[in-house]
Design a protein around this motif. Structure first.
Motif, PDB file in Angstrom:
ATOM      1  N   MET A   1      -0.339  14.789  -0.341  1.00  0.00           N
ATOM      2  CA  MET A   1      -0.784  15.101   0.545  1.00  0.00           C
ATOM      3  C   MET A   1      -1.048  13.680   1.359  1.00  0.00           C
ATOM      4  O   MET A   1      -0.829  12.609   2.063  1.00  0.00           O
ATOM      5  N   LEU A   2      -2.238  12.737   0.653  1.00  0.00           N
ATOM      6  CA  LEU A   2      -3.261  12.183   0.933  1.00  0.00           C
ATOM      7  C   LEU A   2      -2.632  11.161   0.391  1.00  0.00           C
ATOM      8  O   LEU A   2      -2.545  10.063   0.888  1.00  0.00           O
ATOM      9  N   ASP A   3      -2.168  11.228  -0.786  1.00  0.00           N
ATOM     10  CA  ASP A   3      -1.081  10.534  -1.816  1.00  0.00           C
ATOM     11  C   ASP A   3       0.112   9.493  -0.791  1.00  0.00           C
ATOM     12  O   ASP A   3      -0.671   8.535  -0.255  1.00  0.00           O
ATOM     13  N   GLU A   4       0.619  10.333  -0.118  1.00  0.00           N
ATOM     14  CA  GLU A   4       1.463   9.574   0.921  1.00  0.00           C
ATOM     15  C   GLU A   4       0.624   9.482   2.031  1.00  0.00           C
ATOM     16  O   GLU A   4       1.744   8.344   2.730  1.00  0.00           O
ATOM     17  N   LEU A   5       0.237   9.921   2.875  1.00  0.00           N
ATOM     18  CA  LEU A   5      -1.047   9.044   3.736  1.00  0.00           C
ATOM     19  C   LEU A   5      -2.034   7.609   3.958  1.00  0.00           C
ATOM     20  O   LEU A   5      -1.495   6.515   4.292  1.00  0.00           O
ATOM     21  N   GLU A   6      -1.841   7.574   2.623  1.00  0.00           N
ATOM     22  CA  GLU A   6      -2.488   6.280   1.961  1.00  0.00           C
ATOM     23  C   GLU A   6      -1.669   5.331   1.921  1.00  0.00           C
ATOM     24  O   GLU A   6      -1.062   4.100   2.340  1.00  0.00           O
ATOM     25  N   ARG A   7      -0.441   5.718   1.096  1.00  0.00           N
ATOM     26  CA  ARG A   7       0.805   5.334   0.821  1.00  0.00           C
ATOM     27  C   ARG A   7       1.729   4.461   1.773  1.00  0.00           C
ATOM     28  O   ARG A   7       2.077   2.810   2.436  1.00  0.00           O
TER      29      ARG A   7
END
Length: 696
Positions: A1-7
């Motif tokens: 979820m954090l990766d998707e938020l950053e991307r």
């Protein structure tokens, strides 16, 4: 979820250790600033990002990091690479359960588009979108803040107001796109013309403003204004065509001419108004007398009807000579005014008064009738020419008034030459063509005036039965400039006129060299100060009495406009002030009258009024008259007169106990020559006694 938020770009994250080195950074940030992640991790935060709003913001960020305090909303850019991305950083210190500082953790957001929009909005709020110069709002702010700061520091500041001459003609003939292009060119020329620290703004339309801090030398200001006017009058080559305009400049200086922005700008405006009324293409300094001059000019406009009824108007005539024989062939009629209070108002000033008057057509009809009447006393071979304003040309009954004037004077229609400008063709086509046809049928000669200064269309020459083309003043004078192609254009105009069966007249000629060049170019007729200034009707008859009137170029020298200097002033010696009469004034000295037995080498302080004090030495003395030589030369005041470079500083007056205010028009004898305390000592010089008639 954090990766998707950053991307997604909705949220980025970063972290540092206790020493401030980056330990974590979202990959999206590294991608945006085009720097590999391995070059970022381990670097101090301040070496990766820099505040884009100046060094103050960077310093603030460093302090917060050093003080271990939370921060938010810092707009930063990349210190590394060439990215123009803008990021808003926020961060807070992290502390362990034992209270040990562990570093910072924070977030970042891409605000590039938002920041650029705000930047552009801010720029548009401060700068003119067309020229890039400061706009009216920014100029007001800058002048306000500068004058406020300068008052406490006792510093001077000059304000120039500038208005373009003949700009409306460019808009009317070439179109608004050409007008916009011209304004950009004017802005560029202004930047080049003023080489000292200044702020230049466009207030709107064709009005500009210049602020020059720490400037009160009227000599230098006059040089700058002259340079501006000279640069603005050089021809412009636009996509839509070639044009020539001009400029007028009004100058005021704080705190001499005002303390607040409103006062100084108003003074500069009055000076600009005086410059335009004085004939345009000139500069004027503000003086207290301009207030009365403005009021009086408005009264003059109201007195025009009475002037026509009471026969206060009269004509002067400027000769036009044959380029081959130098014999006068035509006399151009110019209107002057013998005003009961003001005295003689010359042709230039009268033209500026009548231009905006509702009586322009009435004055025009009087001019034609009077010119024909006076021409009836001249030889049959001599013509008279009259300038016809566009509004008069388009007015009902114009042709009838010309016919009536010819009939009343009983002169041949071919002896009357009517000069019209290209602007008449901007009117109703049917009216223009009908009027031209009627004038042709009447037999009057037609001249296209100021050809080459506006939008010179060959269609005009095809439509109208012109007998003569007058090449504009600026066009001819530019022909003598080095590397100028204007002489070639003059030759082309002459060839065109010959092909169409028309004559050519070159105007505004002031040098023998130009006369020679124009003769070689086969121009038919020449006119200008090199031959003669406008002369009176009686002088015309006197010259014609001996036969053909022939004028050699240079036989008459153009005189500067004369201004009366016969007035009362004060001179100061030791601790006494004396009232004397100023008889004449030059840059280097003056001639005064009224004191007896003044020895040579006596020093005076001459009070010319309005804070103008000049140190002078008596070089000649005879009876009650003295010749004075100034320690510092006077300078041109832009209006044909003279003034001092510097004036009494209002800061000096304030230091002596007076309130800080603009200079009055009164005398300043208390500033020089001791305390001027009556009774302190016996006056050294006595007054001359004049007969009652002389005193009157």
């Amino acid at each position: 979820m954090l990766d998707e938020l950053e991307r997604s770009g909705l949220g980025w994250f970063w972290a540092t250790d206790a020493e401030g080195a980056l330990t974590y950074l979202s990959g999206a940030i590294a991608e945006r600033i085009h720097v590999p992640m391995e070059q970022l991790i381990g670097q101090p935060l301040q070496s990766v990002f820099k505040a884009i709003d100046g060094s103050g913001r960077t310093k603030s960020l460093s302090l917060k990091l050093g003080a271990r305090k939370s921060f938010s909303g810092f707009a930063v850019g990349s210190e590394l690479g060439e990215s123009d991305v803008v990021i808003r950083l926020s961060g807070r210190p992290m502390v362990s359960s034992s209270g040990k500082f562990q570093g910072f953790r924070g977030t970042g957001t891409d605000i590039t588009e938002e920041y650029r929009r705000e930047e552009e909005t801010e720029r548009l709020a401060k700068y003119d979108s067309l020229t890039g110069l400061a706009n009216r709002h920014r100029m007001a702010q800058i002048i306000d803040s500068t004058l406020t700061a300068f008052r406490s520091a006792k510093r001077n500041c000059a304000i120039m107001m500038l208005d373009l001459d003949r700009f409306k003609q460019v808009n009317d003939t070439l179109g608004h796109a050409a007008g916009d292009e011209l304004l950009k060119e004017v802005a560029n020329r202004l930047k080049r013309a003023v080489e000292i620290d200044c702020e230049i703004g466009r207030l709107g339309g064709d009005e500009f403003q210049i602020m020059l801090p720490d400037m009160d030398d009227r000599g230098k200001l006059g040089e700058i204004a002259s340079k501006i006017i000279a640069m603005l009058t050089q021809p412009y080559s636009l996509e839509e065509g070639r044009c020539v305009i001009g400029g007028s400049v009004g100058i005021a200086i704080a705190p001499h001419d005002g303390v607040t922005r409103d006062e100084v700008v108003r003074s500069a405006d009055l000076a600009l108004y005086a410059a335009k009324n004085g004939g345009r293409g000139q500069y004027r300094f503000y003086t207290g007398d301009l207030e009365n001059e403005t009021i009086f000019r408005r009264r003059l406009e109201g007195d025009l009807l009475e002037a026509i009824r009471e026969e206060q108007l009269f004509l002067k005539f400027q000769p036009v000579v044959s380029a081959d024989t130098q014999i006068v062939t035509t006399l151009e009629a110019l209107v002057c005014w013998n005003h009961p209070q003001r005295g003689e108002i010359d042709e230039e000033e009268f033209q500026s008064i009548v231009e905006g008057s509702s009586l322009l057509v009435d004055v025009g009809e009087w001019t034609i009738a009077q010119a024909c009447k006076e021409a009836s006393q001249w030889p049959e071979s001599l013509r008279v020419s009259v300038n016809i304003p566009s509004s008069q040309f388009m007015a009902d009954g114009f042709v009838s008034s010309v016919s009536a004037a010819l009939e009343a004077s009983d002169i041949s229609p071919t002896r009357l030459e009517l000069e019209v400008k290209e602007t008449v063709f901007l009117g109703d086509t049917n009216v223009v063509d009908k009027t031209l046809a009627a004038l042709f049928k009447l037999g009057a000669r037609l001249t296209l005036d100021e050809f080459g200064t506006g939008y010179s269309s060959l269609g005009y020459l095809r439509r109208a039965p012109f007998d003569n083309i007058k090449i504009g003043d600026n066009f001819c004078s530019a022909a003598m400039d080095r590397d100028s192609r204007d002489l070639g254009l003059v030759k082309a105009i002459v060839a065109l006129a010959k092909a169409l069966g028309m004559n050519t007249t070159a105007t505004g000629i002031e040098s023998v060299e130009l006369v020679d060049q124009l003769r070689k170019a086969n121009v038919d007729f020449l006119q200008g100060a090199i031959y003669s200034d406008p002369v009176s009707s009686s002088d015309v008859l006197s010259e014609l009495a001996s036969g053909a009137w022939e004028i050699e170029p240079g036989s008459r020298v153009k005189r500067a406009r004369r201004r009366t200097v016969y007035r009362k002033i004060q001179v100061i010696h030791d601790d006494h002030s004396y009232d004397v009469t100023l008889r004449n004034l030059s840059k280097t000295g003056a001639f005064i009258e009224g004191l007896l037995d003044v020895p040579v080498d006596t020093q005076f302080v001459v009070d010319l009024g309005g804070g103008q004090l000049a140190v002078a030495t008596v070089t000649r003395s005879r009876g009650d008259t003295q010749g004075l030589e100034f320690e510092t030369q006077l300078i041109d005041d832009g209006a044909g007169g003279l003034c001092t470079r510097h004036r009494v500083s209002p800061y000096e007056l304030a230091a002596a106990g007076a309130p800080l205010a603009a200079l009055s028009t009164g005398d300043y004898k208390g500033m020089q020559g001791g305390m001027l305390n009556p009774g302190q000592s016996i006056p050294k010089f006595s007054y001359a006694q004049y007969p009652a008639s002389d005193a009157a």
